[in-house]
Write a protein that holds these residues in place. Structure first.
Motif, mmCIF file in Angstrom:
data_model
loop_
_atom_site.group_PDB
_atom_site.id
_atom_site.type_symbol
_atom_site.label_atom_id
_atom_site.label_comp_id
_atom_site.label_asym_id
_atom_site.label_seq_id
_atom_site.Cartn_x
_atom_site.Cartn_y
_atom_site.Cartn_z
ATOM 1 N N SER A 18 7.916 -4.050 -9.960
ATOM 2 C CA SER A 18 8.043 -4.481 -11.571
ATOM 3 C C SER A 18 7.564 -2.817 -12.117
ATOM 4 C CB SER A 18 7.029 -5.080 -11.741
ATOM 5 O OG SER A 18 6.592 -4.996 -13.500
ATOM 6 N N ASN A 19 7.965 -2.802 -13.365
ATOM 7 C CA ASN A 19 7.727 -1.539 -13.948
ATOM 8 C C ASN A 19 6.289 -1.427 -14.740
ATOM 9 O OD1 ASN A 19 8.200 -2.905 -16.451
ATOM 10 N ND2 ASN A 19 9.331 -1.663 -17.465
ATOM 11 N N SER A 20 5.505 -2.561 -14.292
ATOM 12 C CA SER A 20 4.471 -2.643 -15.331
ATOM 13 C C SER A 20 3.074 -3.015 -14.223
ATOM 14 C CB SER A 20 4.154 -4.098 -15.944
ATOM 15 O OG SER A 20 3.001 -4.403 -16.543
ATOM 16 N N LYS B 122 10.371 1.413 -11.653
ATOM 17 C CA LYS B 122 10.694 2.733 -12.269
ATOM 18 C C LYS B 122 9.850 3.952 -12.119
ATOM 19 C CE LYS B 122 10.912 3.866 -17.264
ATOM 20 N NZ LYS B 122 10.619 3.464 -18.860
ATOM 21 N N TYR B 123 8.674 3.879 -11.789
ATOM 22 C CA TYR B 123 7.724 4.875 -11.278
ATOM 23 C C TYR B 123 7.616 5.164 -10.053
ATOM 24 C CZ TYR B 123 6.896 4.108 -16.114
ATOM 25 O OH TYR B 123 7.058 3.827 -17.725
ATOM 26 N N LYS B 124 8.823 5.391 -9.120
ATOM 27 C CA LYS B 124 8.707 5.376 -7.726
ATOM 28 C C LYS B 124 7.734 6.191 -7.027
ATOM 29 C CE LYS B 124 13.286 3.860 -7.740
ATOM 30 N NZ LYS B 124 13.099 2.286 -7.506
ATOM 31 N N TYR B 125 7.306 7.051 -7.743
ATOM 32 C CA TYR B 125 6.267 7.929 -7.203
ATOM 33 C C TYR B 125 4.949 7.385 -6.762
ATOM 34 C CZ TYR B 125 4.022 8.339 -11.835
ATOM 35 O OH TYR B 125 3.548 8.217 -13.011
ATOM 36 N N LEU B 126 4.752 6.246 -7.564
ATOM 37 C CA LEU B 126 3.427 5.572 -7.355
ATOM 38 C C LEU B 126 3.786 4.683 -6.157
ATOM 39 C CD1 LEU B 126 2.826 4.418 -11.160
ATOM 40 C CD2 LEU B 126 1.470 5.973 -9.645
ATOM 41 N N ASN B 127 4.947 4.597 -5.485
ATOM 42 C CA ASN B 127 4.913 3.785 -4.390
ATOM 43 C C ASN B 127 4.589 4.648 -2.960
ATOM 44 O OD1 ASN B 127 6.002 1.638 -5.575
ATOM 45 N ND2 ASN B 127 8.165 2.354 -5.543
ATOM 46 N N THR B 128 4.085 5.786 -3.279
ATOM 47 C CA THR B 128 3.337 6.649 -2.380
ATOM 48 C C THR B 128 1.741 6.272 -2.409
ATOM 49 O OG1 THR B 128 5.026 8.506 -2.343
ATOM 50 C CG2 THR B 128 2.713 8.788 -1.393
ATOM 51 N N TRP B 129 1.500 5.555 -1.385
ATOM 52 C CA TRP B 129 -0.013 4.857 -1.256
ATOM 53 C C TRP B 129 -1.151 5.917 -0.793
ATOM 54 C CZ3 TRP B 129 0.620 -0.905 0.030
ATOM 55 C CH2 TRP B 129 1.280 -1.347 -0.834
ATOM 56 N N PRO B 130 -2.339 5.689 -1.081
ATOM 57 C CA PRO B 130 -3.369 6.559 -0.674
ATOM 58 C C PRO B 130 -3.845 6.166 0.723
ATOM 59 C CG PRO B 130 -4.215 5.080 -2.040
ATOM 60 C CD PRO B 130 -2.706 4.854 -2.172
ATOM 61 N N LEU B 131 -2.665 6.375 1.810
ATOM 62 C CA LEU B 131 -3.034 6.102 3.072
ATOM 63 C C LEU B 131 -1.972 7.151 3.840
ATOM 64 C CD1 LEU B 131 -2.380 2.206 3.363
ATOM 65 C CD2 LEU B 131 -4.598 3.337 3.549
ATOM 66 N N THR C 171 8.516 0.702 0.784
ATOM 67 C CA THR C 171 9.585 0.051 -0.121
ATOM 68 C C THR C 171 9.270 -1.423 -0.428
ATOM 69 O OG1 THR C 171 11.359 1.269 1.212
ATOM 70 C CG2 THR C 171 12.125 -0.752 0.093
ATOM 71 N N PRO C 172 9.079 -1.653 -1.660
ATOM 72 C CA PRO C 172 8.239 -2.819 -2.371
ATOM 73 C C PRO C 172 9.516 -3.987 -2.140
ATOM 74 C CG PRO C 172 9.122 -1.530 -4.057
ATOM 75 C CD PRO C 172 9.233 -0.645 -3.000
ATOM 76 N N GLN C 173 8.964 -4.982 -1.424
ATOM 77 C CA GLN C 173 9.766 -6.451 -1.491
ATOM 78 C C GLN C 173 9.871 -7.016 -2.813
ATOM 79 O OE1 GLN C 173 7.388 -5.562 0.840
ATOM 80 N NE2 GLN C 173 8.887 -5.403 2.477
#
Length: 296
Positions: free
Chosen positions: A220-222, A195-204, A215-217
């Motif tokens: 979850s939204n939690s 749901k919060y796809k901006y959190l899939n930008t990691w600190p690397l 792109t997560p395998q």
């Protein structure tokens, strides 16, 4: 022409809630009183302060000019009233606090026992919510927000900043080997948000010098659910540092590529409406959080 303070208070409430009905609820007065007050203010000022439609209420150019001045006057009046009539009163009543689930669980809940001992007449209603909250609509006194603030109608006290990092269980790292560089993450199972796809930008940083987007395998939204997935050996997860302290101490999670983490300094603020800033129960709760929560 002689302006009345209560008319300015009603004007501010309508402007901040974009609704006559919500302003009436906020001020605990009848909707007809709000309507008459605004009409009288517009008549006295010989101008139109709001554009009204069946769906919305928005400020006109003149209304936008007036709002900052009216807020300042209202805040000064509240400060005067508080100084002379509130400073010796004990905080009491129900305090509704809205926070993301992870922050509520790991930062606020451990402190509530002490707070309720210090202020026994304050009843705390803690609402766990992972989306942005409209404080007026949901009748929230204080909301804890992560990230930069964009709502200019709110006041804020900064609680600190948090960092995010990568974590995985020892069992997962034993099965799939510890990654030595960012590019090797492509061979690993990354856990992320749906749901919060901006959190899939990691600190690397990736090999092009840009922030790494995964792109997560499994998603979850939690954040709490993702953490439990990681603890159970499902993959590598990126979470805020305050959510994983117990798991790091117990050894159920280990940092991954820690030397390559990019510092993010994500702010966490307690936010509230300006006229509530001097409410005793709101003030003591925020002061308590500021003194107790250590986020870095």
């Amino acid at each position: 022409m002689k302006l009345k303070l209560n008319e300015l208070e009603v004007f501010v409430a309508v402007a901040e809630s974009n609704s006559f009905n919500l302003a009436a609820e906020r001020l605990d007065i009848a909707g007809s009183v709000v309507s008459r007050s605004i009409k009288k203010l517009e008549r006295d000022l010989e101008t139109t302060l709001f554009n009204r439609t069946t769906r919305s209420v928005t400020l006109t150019t003149e209304g936008a000019w007036l709002i900052d001045k009216a807020r300042h006057i209202s805040e000064e009046v509240v400060a005067i009233e508080h100084h002379f009539s509130q400073k010796h009163k004990q905080p009491q009543g129900t305090l509704t606090v809205d926070a993301a689930s992870s922050f509520a669980l790991h930062a606020i809940v451990p402190l509530l026992s002490e707070f309720t001992r210090l202020f026994p007449d304050v009843k705390v209603a803690l609402v766990s919510n992972d989306s942005i909250t409209d404080l007026i609509e949901r009748k929230v006194d204080v909301a804890i927000r992560v990230g930069q603030l964009s709502d200019s109608t709110l006041k804020a006290r900064k609680l600190g900043v948090v960092q995010r990092g990568l974590y995985a269980s020892p069992s997962y790292l034993k099965r799939f080997d510890y990654p030595d560089c960012v590019t090797q993450l492509s061979k690993h199972q990354c856990l992320g948000f749906d749901k919060y796809k901006y959190l899939n930008t990691w600190p690397l940083m990736d090999d092009t010098g840009k922030r790494l987007s995964i792109t997560p395998q499994v998603s979850s939204n939690s954040g709490e659910t993702l953490k439990q997935m990681a603890v159970n050996g499902l993959g590598i997860v990126c979470l805020s540092n305050f959510t994983v302290q117990q798991e790091l101490e117990s050894g159920s999670l280990k940092p991954v590529l820690k030397s390559l983490w990019v510092s993010e300094n994500i702010p966490i603020n307690a936010v509230f409406y300006s006229e509530q800033s001097l409410s005793p129960r709101v003030r003591v709760f925020i002061d308590f959080l500021v003194g107790k929560i250590k986020l870095m």
